[in-house]
Design a protein around this motif. Sequence first.
Motif, PDB file in Angstrom:
ATOM      1  N   THR A  12       0.727  -1.204   0.098  1.00 42.78           N
ATOM      2  CA  THR A  12      -0.067   0.031  -0.049  1.00 42.78           C
ATOM      3  C   THR A  12       0.939   1.330   0.123  1.00 42.78           C
ATOM      4  O   THR A  12       0.326   2.376   0.164  1.00 42.78           O
ATOM      5  N   GLY A  13       2.238   1.013  -0.008  1.00 37.34           N
ATOM      6  CA  GLY A  13       3.237   2.168  -0.154  1.00 37.34           C
ATOM      7  C   GLY A  13       3.836   2.624   1.097  1.00 37.34           C
ATOM      8  O   GLY A  13       4.475   3.800   1.112  1.00 37.34           O
ATOM      9  N   CYS A  14       3.951   1.859   2.205  1.00 40.32           N
ATOM     10  CA  CYS A  14       4.567   2.155   3.402  1.00 40.32           C
ATOM     11  C   CYS A  14       5.683   1.129   3.616  1.00 40.32           C
ATOM     12  O   CYS A  14       6.010   0.350   2.625  1.00 40.32           O
ATOM     13  N   SER A  15       6.189   1.250   4.629  1.00 38.59           N
ATOM     14  CA  SER A  15       7.410   0.365   5.093  1.00 38.59           C
ATOM     15  C   SER A  15       7.005  -0.357   6.545  1.00 38.59           C
ATOM     16  O   SER A  15       5.861  -0.209   6.925  1.00 38.59           O
ATOM     17  N   GLY A  16       7.743  -1.459   6.758  1.00 37.57           N
ATOM     18  CA  GLY A  16       7.617  -2.269   7.830  1.00 37.57           C
ATOM     19  C   GLY A  16       8.737  -2.935   8.300  1.00 37.57           C
ATOM     20  O   GLY A  16       9.849  -2.549   7.698  1.00 37.57           O
ATOM     21  N   ILE A  17       8.575  -3.569   9.411  1.00 36.93           N
ATOM     22  CA  ILE A  17      10.121  -4.579   9.942  1.00 36.93           C
ATOM     23  C   ILE A  17       9.716  -5.832  10.367  1.00 36.93           C
ATOM     24  O   ILE A  17       8.492  -6.147  10.924  1.00 36.93           O
ATOM     25  N   LEU A  18      10.539  -6.799   9.989  1.00 40.22           N
ATOM     26  CA  LEU A  18      10.250  -8.255  10.256  1.00 40.22           C
ATOM     27  C   LEU A  18      10.421  -8.432  11.698  1.00 40.22           C
ATOM     28  O   LEU A  18      11.305  -8.038  12.188  1.00 40.22           O
ATOM     29  N   ILE A  19       9.563  -9.092  12.380  1.00 37.16           N
ATOM     30  CA  ILE A  19       9.642  -9.106  13.974  1.00 37.16           C
ATOM     31  C   ILE A  19       9.494 -10.721  14.314  1.00 37.16           C
ATOM     32  O   ILE A  19       9.651 -11.021  15.451  1.00 37.16           O
ATOM     33  N   SER A  20       9.410 -11.612  13.343  1.00 36.45           N
ATOM     34  CA  SER A  20       9.472 -13.210  13.647  1.00 36.45           C
ATOM     35  C   SER A  20       9.735 -13.747  12.187  1.00 36.45           C
ATOM     36  O   SER A  20       9.637 -12.988  11.002  1.00 36.45           O
ATOM     37  N   PRO A  21       9.844 -15.005  12.241  1.00 30.78           N
ATOM     38  CA  PRO A  21       9.936 -15.571  10.751  1.00 30.78           C
ATOM     39  C   PRO A  21       8.539 -15.649  10.079  1.00 30.78           C
ATOM     40  O   PRO A  21       8.805 -15.700   8.568  1.00 30.78           O
TER      41      PRO A  21
END
Length: 347
Positions: A124-133
Amino acid sequence: TWHLKKIPQIVSERTFSLDSPKFEAKTKLELNSVCGIECQRKLPVPSLSDLKDLLSYETIFENGTRTLTEVNVLGLVLDPAGNTTTRRSSRKKRQIYGTDSRFSIYDKRFMTNFPFNTAVKISTGCSGILISPKHVLTAAHCLHNGKDYVKGSKRLRVGLMKTKSRGDGRKRKGAKRNGIPSFQWTRVKSTHIPKGWFKGVSGDIALDYDYAVLELKRPHKRKYMELGISPTIKMMPGSMIHFSGFDNDRSGQLVYRFCSISDESNDLFYQYCDAEPGSTGSGVYLRLKEPNKKKWKRKIIAVYSGHQWVDINGEQQDYNVAVRITPLKYAQICFWIHGNDESCTQG
Protein backbone atom coordinates in the motif's frame (compact mmCIF):
# COMPACT_ATOMS: atom_id res chain seq x y z
CA THR A 1 21.13 -1.71 29.37
CA TRP A 2 17.77 -3.20 28.45
CA HIS A 3 15.73 -3.33 31.66
CA LEU A 4 13.58 -6.43 31.91
CA LYS A 5 10.01 -5.64 32.81
CA LYS A 6 7.25 -7.98 33.91
CA ILE A 7 4.63 -7.83 31.22
CA PRO A 8 0.86 -7.77 31.76
CA GLN A 9 -0.97 -10.62 30.03
CA ILE A 10 -3.42 -10.16 27.20
CA VAL A 11 -5.80 -13.09 26.78
CA SER A 12 -8.59 -13.45 24.26
CA GLU A 13 -12.08 -13.72 25.73
CA ARG A 14 -14.28 -14.22 22.67
CA THR A 15 -14.11 -13.81 18.90
CA PHE A 16 -16.99 -12.68 16.65
CA SER A 17 -17.38 -12.77 12.88
CA LEU A 18 -17.90 -9.38 11.21
CA ASP A 19 -19.10 -8.42 7.72
CA SER A 20 -16.45 -8.12 5.03
CA PRO A 21 -15.20 -4.52 4.73
CA LYS A 22 -15.59 -2.41 1.58
CA PHE A 23 -11.85 -1.73 1.04
CA GLU A 24 -12.69 1.72 -0.32
CA ALA A 25 -10.62 4.07 1.86
CA LYS A 26 -7.85 6.15 0.30
CA THR A 27 -4.35 5.70 1.72
CA LYS A 28 -3.41 8.87 3.62
CA LEU A 29 0.24 9.15 4.46
CA GLU A 30 -0.13 12.37 6.46
CA LEU A 31 -2.59 12.67 9.34
CA ASN A 32 -3.99 15.94 10.67
CA SER A 33 -5.71 17.24 13.81
CA VAL A 34 -4.26 14.62 16.08
CA CYS A 35 -4.29 15.09 19.86
CA GLY A 36 -0.90 16.77 20.32
CA ILE A 37 1.52 17.16 23.21
CA GLU A 38 -0.60 19.65 25.17
CA CYS A 39 -3.75 17.62 24.56
CA GLN A 40 -1.97 14.39 25.61
CA ARG A 41 -0.98 16.01 28.93
CA LYS A 42 -4.64 16.63 29.76
CA LEU A 43 -5.93 13.16 28.89
CA PRO A 44 -7.13 11.02 31.80
CA VAL A 45 -5.40 7.69 32.39
CA PRO A 46 -7.50 5.01 30.61
CA SER A 47 -9.30 2.66 33.00
CA LEU A 48 -8.93 -1.11 32.79
CA SER A 49 -12.25 -1.39 30.91
CA ASP A 50 -11.11 1.34 28.46
CA LEU A 51 -7.87 -0.56 27.85
CA LYS A 52 -9.73 -3.83 27.25
CA ASP A 53 -11.77 -2.03 24.60
CA LEU A 54 -8.78 -0.26 23.00
CA LEU A 55 -6.67 -3.46 22.91
CA SER A 56 -9.43 -5.68 21.50
CA TYR A 57 -8.57 -6.19 17.86
CA GLU A 58 -9.81 -6.88 14.36
CA THR A 59 -8.27 -9.59 12.22
CA ILE A 60 -8.78 -9.53 8.50
CA PHE A 61 -7.96 -12.61 6.44
CA GLU A 62 -6.71 -12.97 2.91
CA ASN A 63 -10.16 -14.04 1.65
CA GLY A 64 -11.75 -10.80 2.98
CA THR A 65 -13.39 -12.34 6.06
CA ARG A 66 -13.04 -10.38 9.28
CA THR A 67 -13.28 -11.09 13.01
CA LEU A 68 -13.27 -9.05 16.21
CA THR A 69 -11.50 -10.50 19.27
CA GLU A 70 -12.32 -9.09 22.69
CA VAL A 71 -9.47 -9.33 25.19
CA ASN A 72 -8.88 -9.22 28.91
CA VAL A 73 -5.81 -7.63 30.52
CA LEU A 74 -4.31 -9.45 33.52
CA GLY A 75 -1.59 -8.31 35.92
CA LEU A 76 -1.68 -4.65 34.91
CA VAL A 77 -0.63 -1.92 37.34
CA LEU A 78 -2.17 1.36 36.17
CA ASP A 79 0.12 4.41 36.32
CA PRO A 80 -1.77 7.22 38.07
CA ALA A 81 0.64 9.87 36.74
CA GLY A 82 -1.25 10.15 33.45
CA ASN A 83 0.25 11.24 30.16
CA THR A 84 3.34 13.09 31.30
CA THR A 85 5.64 14.56 28.71
CA THR A 86 9.23 15.41 29.46
CA ARG A 87 10.59 18.29 27.45
CA ARG A 88 8.98 21.18 25.75
CA SER A 89 10.12 22.08 22.34
CA SER A 90 8.69 24.61 19.94
CA ARG A 91 10.31 24.37 16.56
CA LYS A 92 8.18 24.98 13.54
CA LYS A 93 9.52 22.91 10.68
CA ARG A 94 8.75 20.44 7.93
CA GLN A 95 9.36 16.75 7.27
CA ILE A 96 12.96 17.48 6.37
CA TYR A 97 14.31 19.62 9.19
CA GLY A 98 17.17 21.86 8.06
CA THR A 99 19.89 19.80 6.36
CA ASP A 100 18.63 16.44 5.10
CA SER A 101 20.50 13.91 7.25
CA ARG A 102 19.15 10.70 5.65
CA PHE A 103 21.51 8.09 4.22
CA SER A 104 20.61 6.01 1.17
CA ILE A 105 22.04 2.52 1.56
CA TYR A 106 23.53 1.63 -1.82
CA ASP A 107 25.92 -1.18 -0.96
CA LYS A 108 24.23 -4.55 -1.41
CA ARG A 109 26.34 -6.04 1.39
CA PHE A 110 24.80 -3.61 3.89
CA MET A 111 21.35 -3.72 2.36
CA THR A 112 21.05 -7.48 2.67
CA ASN A 113 22.58 -7.73 6.16
CA PHE A 114 21.19 -7.09 9.63
CA PRO A 115 19.74 -4.65 10.66
CA PHE A 116 18.93 -3.20 7.21
CA ASN A 117 17.54 -6.46 5.81
CA THR A 118 14.75 -6.39 8.41
CA ALA A 119 13.12 -3.44 6.58
CA VAL A 120 10.29 -4.43 4.22
CA LYS A 121 8.02 -2.66 1.76
CA ILE A 122 4.22 -2.87 2.11
CA SER A 123 2.21 -2.93 -1.13
CA THR A 124 0.00 0.00 0.00
CA GLY A 125 3.06 2.30 -0.13
CA CYS A 126 4.48 2.06 3.41
CA SER A 127 7.40 0.34 5.10
CA GLY A 128 7.48 -2.27 7.86
CA ILE A 129 9.91 -4.43 9.84
CA LEU A 130 10.31 -8.20 10.29
CA ILE A 131 9.58 -9.23 13.90
CA SER A 132 9.42 -13.05 13.55
CA PRO A 133 9.86 -15.65 10.75
CA LYS A 134 6.23 -14.92 9.74
CA HIS A 135 5.30 -11.47 11.09
CA VAL A 136 5.76 -7.84 10.05
CA LEU A 137 5.09 -4.76 12.18
CA THR A 138 3.81 -1.60 10.45
CA ALA A 139 1.52 1.42 11.02
CA ALA A 140 -2.26 0.81 11.16
CA HIS A 141 -3.03 3.79 8.91
CA CYS A 142 -1.16 2.07 6.06
CA LEU A 143 -4.08 -0.39 5.98
CA HIS A 144 -7.08 1.33 7.57
CA ASN A 145 -8.15 4.98 7.81
CA GLY A 146 -10.04 4.55 11.08
CA LYS A 147 -13.33 3.84 9.30
CA ASP A 148 -12.55 1.39 6.48
CA TYR A 149 -9.69 -0.63 5.04
CA VAL A 150 -7.68 1.11 2.33
CA LYS A 151 -7.87 0.15 -1.34
CA GLY A 152 -5.21 -2.41 -2.08
CA SER A 153 -5.22 -3.89 1.42
CA LYS A 154 -7.45 -6.75 0.25
CA ARG A 155 -4.55 -8.25 -1.72
CA LEU A 156 -1.86 -7.10 0.64
CA ARG A 157 1.74 -8.12 -0.08
CA VAL A 158 5.04 -7.59 1.66
CA GLY A 159 8.29 -7.03 -0.28
CA LEU A 160 11.43 -8.51 1.29
CA MET A 161 14.70 -7.30 -0.14
CA LYS A 162 16.30 -9.96 -2.33
CA THR A 163 19.69 -11.16 -1.27
CA LYS A 164 20.73 -12.88 -4.50
CA SER A 165 20.94 -11.19 -7.85
CA ARG A 166 21.98 -14.30 -9.79
CA GLY A 167 19.49 -15.44 -12.35
CA ASP A 168 17.63 -12.15 -12.53
CA GLY A 169 20.52 -10.07 -13.83
CA ARG A 170 19.11 -9.93 -17.35
CA LYS A 171 15.89 -8.24 -16.23
CA ARG A 172 17.51 -5.87 -13.80
CA LYS A 173 20.42 -4.55 -15.77
CA GLY A 174 22.20 -1.90 -13.74
CA ALA A 175 20.06 -2.38 -10.63
CA LYS A 176 22.95 -3.84 -8.69
CA ARG A 177 25.23 -1.04 -9.78
CA ASN A 178 22.79 1.65 -8.63
CA GLY A 179 22.05 -0.01 -5.30
CA ILE A 180 18.34 -0.31 -6.07
CA PRO A 181 16.89 -3.21 -4.11
CA SER A 182 14.72 -5.79 -5.81
CA PHE A 183 11.93 -7.40 -3.83
CA GLN A 184 10.56 -10.84 -3.32
CA TRP A 185 6.83 -10.29 -2.74
CA THR A 186 4.93 -12.47 -0.27
CA ARG A 187 1.17 -12.57 0.24
CA VAL A 188 -0.26 -11.63 3.65
CA LYS A 189 -2.38 -14.32 5.31
CA SER A 190 -3.94 -12.14 8.03
CA THR A 191 -3.67 -8.67 9.60
CA HIS A 192 -4.32 -7.61 13.21
CA ILE A 193 -5.27 -3.99 14.05
CA PRO A 194 -6.07 -2.80 17.61
CA LYS A 195 -9.57 -1.43 18.13
CA GLY A 196 -8.00 1.72 19.60
CA TRP A 197 -7.20 2.73 16.01
CA PHE A 198 -10.87 2.81 14.98
CA LYS A 199 -12.52 6.23 15.09
CA GLY A 200 -15.68 5.04 16.85
CA VAL A 201 -13.70 3.77 19.83
CA SER A 202 -10.89 6.21 20.40
CA GLY A 203 -12.19 9.57 19.16
CA ASP A 204 -9.15 11.81 19.00
CA ILE A 205 -6.43 9.66 20.57
CA ALA A 206 -6.25 7.17 17.73
CA LEU A 207 -2.57 7.81 17.04
CA ASP A 208 -1.59 6.00 20.25
CA TYR A 209 -2.76 2.80 18.53
CA ASP A 210 -1.32 3.37 15.06
CA TYR A 211 0.29 -0.07 14.68
CA ALA A 212 -0.62 -3.36 13.02
CA VAL A 213 0.90 -6.83 12.59
CA LEU A 214 0.79 -8.76 9.30
CA GLU A 215 1.14 -12.53 9.23
CA LEU A 216 2.89 -13.75 6.07
CA LYS A 217 1.65 -16.71 4.07
CA ARG A 218 5.13 -18.23 3.96
CA PRO A 219 7.86 -17.90 6.61
CA HIS A 220 11.13 -16.25 5.58
CA LYS A 221 14.55 -17.51 6.64
CA ARG A 222 16.27 -14.21 7.37
CA LYS A 223 17.21 -12.54 10.63
CA TYR A 224 14.41 -10.46 12.14
CA MET A 225 14.46 -7.87 14.91
CA GLU A 226 13.13 -8.54 18.40
CA LEU A 227 10.69 -6.28 20.19
CA GLY A 228 11.78 -4.28 23.21
CA ILE A 229 9.89 -2.12 25.64
CA SER A 230 10.45 1.54 24.92
CA PRO A 231 12.58 3.21 27.60
CA THR A 232 12.08 6.87 28.51
CA ILE A 233 14.27 9.44 26.76
CA LYS A 234 16.54 9.67 29.84
CA MET A 235 17.40 5.96 29.54
CA MET A 236 18.56 6.15 25.92
CA PRO A 237 22.20 6.68 24.92
CA GLY A 238 22.18 10.25 23.58
CA SER A 239 18.36 9.80 23.35
CA MET A 240 19.10 8.50 19.81
CA ILE A 241 16.71 6.39 17.73
CA HIS A 242 17.28 4.75 14.32
CA PHE A 243 15.03 3.53 11.51
CA SER A 244 15.20 2.48 7.85
CA GLY A 245 12.42 2.58 5.27
CA PHE A 246 11.53 3.25 1.64
CA ASP A 247 10.96 7.03 1.44
CA ASN A 248 8.88 8.07 -1.60
CA ASP A 249 11.23 10.83 -2.70
CA ARG A 250 14.14 8.37 -3.10
CA SER A 251 12.41 5.84 -5.28
CA GLY A 252 13.44 2.24 -4.77
CA GLN A 253 16.17 3.09 -2.27
CA LEU A 254 16.48 1.95 1.31
CA VAL A 255 16.91 5.08 3.44
CA TYR A 256 18.43 5.03 6.95
CA ARG A 257 18.38 7.82 9.53
CA PHE A 258 19.03 8.45 13.21
CA CYS A 259 18.15 11.39 15.43
CA SER A 260 17.34 12.34 18.99
CA ILE A 261 13.84 12.54 20.47
CA SER A 262 12.46 15.97 21.39
CA ASP A 263 9.50 15.02 23.55
CA GLU A 264 7.50 12.01 24.71
CA SER A 265 4.11 11.08 26.11
CA ASN A 266 3.20 7.68 27.56
CA ASP A 267 2.45 6.36 24.08
CA LEU A 268 4.27 8.60 21.59
CA PHE A 269 7.72 9.91 20.74
CA TYR A 270 7.88 13.35 19.09
CA GLN A 271 11.06 13.81 17.06
CA TYR A 272 12.67 15.57 14.12
CA CYS A 273 14.08 12.57 12.26
CA ASP A 274 14.16 13.45 8.56
CA ALA A 275 11.60 11.23 6.84
CA GLU A 276 9.28 11.41 3.85
CA PRO A 277 6.05 9.47 3.17
CA GLY A 278 6.84 5.88 2.31
CA SER A 279 8.94 5.36 5.42
CA THR A 280 5.73 5.29 7.51
CA GLY A 281 5.46 1.99 9.39
CA SER A 282 9.23 1.54 9.78
CA GLY A 283 10.45 -0.06 12.99
CA VAL A 284 12.25 2.44 15.24
CA TYR A 285 15.09 0.74 17.12
CA LEU A 286 17.77 1.30 19.75
CA ARG A 287 21.00 -0.43 20.62
CA LEU A 288 21.47 -1.14 24.33
CA LYS A 289 23.55 -3.61 26.31
CA GLU A 290 22.02 -6.93 27.31
CA PRO A 291 21.64 -7.29 31.10
CA ASN A 292 24.72 -9.00 32.65
CA LYS A 293 26.39 -9.36 29.23
CA LYS A 294 28.90 -7.33 27.30
CA LYS A 295 26.92 -7.73 24.08
CA TRP A 296 24.89 -4.94 22.51
CA LYS A 297 21.48 -5.75 21.12
CA ARG A 298 19.15 -3.85 18.81
CA LYS A 299 15.43 -4.00 19.55
CA ILE A 300 12.36 -2.30 18.09
CA ILE A 301 10.94 0.18 20.59
CA ALA A 302 8.45 2.11 18.41
CA VAL A 303 6.66 2.21 15.04
CA TYR A 304 7.22 5.31 12.91
CA SER A 305 3.78 6.81 12.33
CA GLY A 306 4.75 9.68 10.07
CA HIS A 307 4.48 13.43 9.85
CA GLN A 308 1.79 14.92 12.09
CA TRP A 309 0.35 18.36 12.58
CA VAL A 310 -0.41 18.73 16.27
CA ASP A 311 -2.14 21.47 18.21
CA ILE A 312 0.15 23.15 20.77
CA ASN A 313 -1.21 26.17 22.65
CA GLY A 314 -3.73 26.73 19.86
CA GLU A 315 -0.98 26.74 17.23
CA GLN A 316 -0.45 24.07 14.59
CA GLN A 317 3.07 22.64 14.88
CA ASP A 318 4.55 19.68 13.16
CA TYR A 319 6.62 16.76 14.28
CA ASN A 320 7.52 13.34 13.04
CA VAL A 321 5.84 10.97 15.47
CA ALA A 322 6.43 7.33 16.50
CA VAL A 323 4.17 5.05 18.56
CA ARG A 324 6.04 3.64 21.56
CA ILE A 325 6.01 -0.07 22.41
CA THR A 326 4.69 0.06 25.97
CA PRO A 327 4.42 -3.07 28.17
CA LEU A 328 0.76 -3.42 27.10
CA LYS A 329 1.54 -3.11 23.40
CA TYR A 330 4.45 -5.51 23.80
CA ALA A 331 2.04 -8.02 25.40
CA GLN A 332 -0.45 -7.60 22.56
CA ILE A 333 2.05 -7.87 19.68
CA CYS A 334 3.73 -10.82 21.39
CA PHE A 335 0.31 -12.51 21.74
CA TRP A 336 -0.36 -11.93 18.02
CA ILE A 337 2.97 -13.56 17.13
CA HIS A 338 2.88 -16.55 19.48
CA GLY A 339 -0.84 -17.10 20.03
CA ASN A 340 -0.21 -17.64 23.75
CA ASP A 341 1.15 -15.52 26.55
CA GLU A 342 3.79 -17.91 27.94
CA SER A 343 6.41 -16.54 25.53
CA CYS A 344 5.53 -12.98 26.51
CA THR A 345 6.12 -12.73 30.26
CA GLN A 346 9.38 -10.73 30.12
CA GLY A 347 9.99 -7.73 27.87
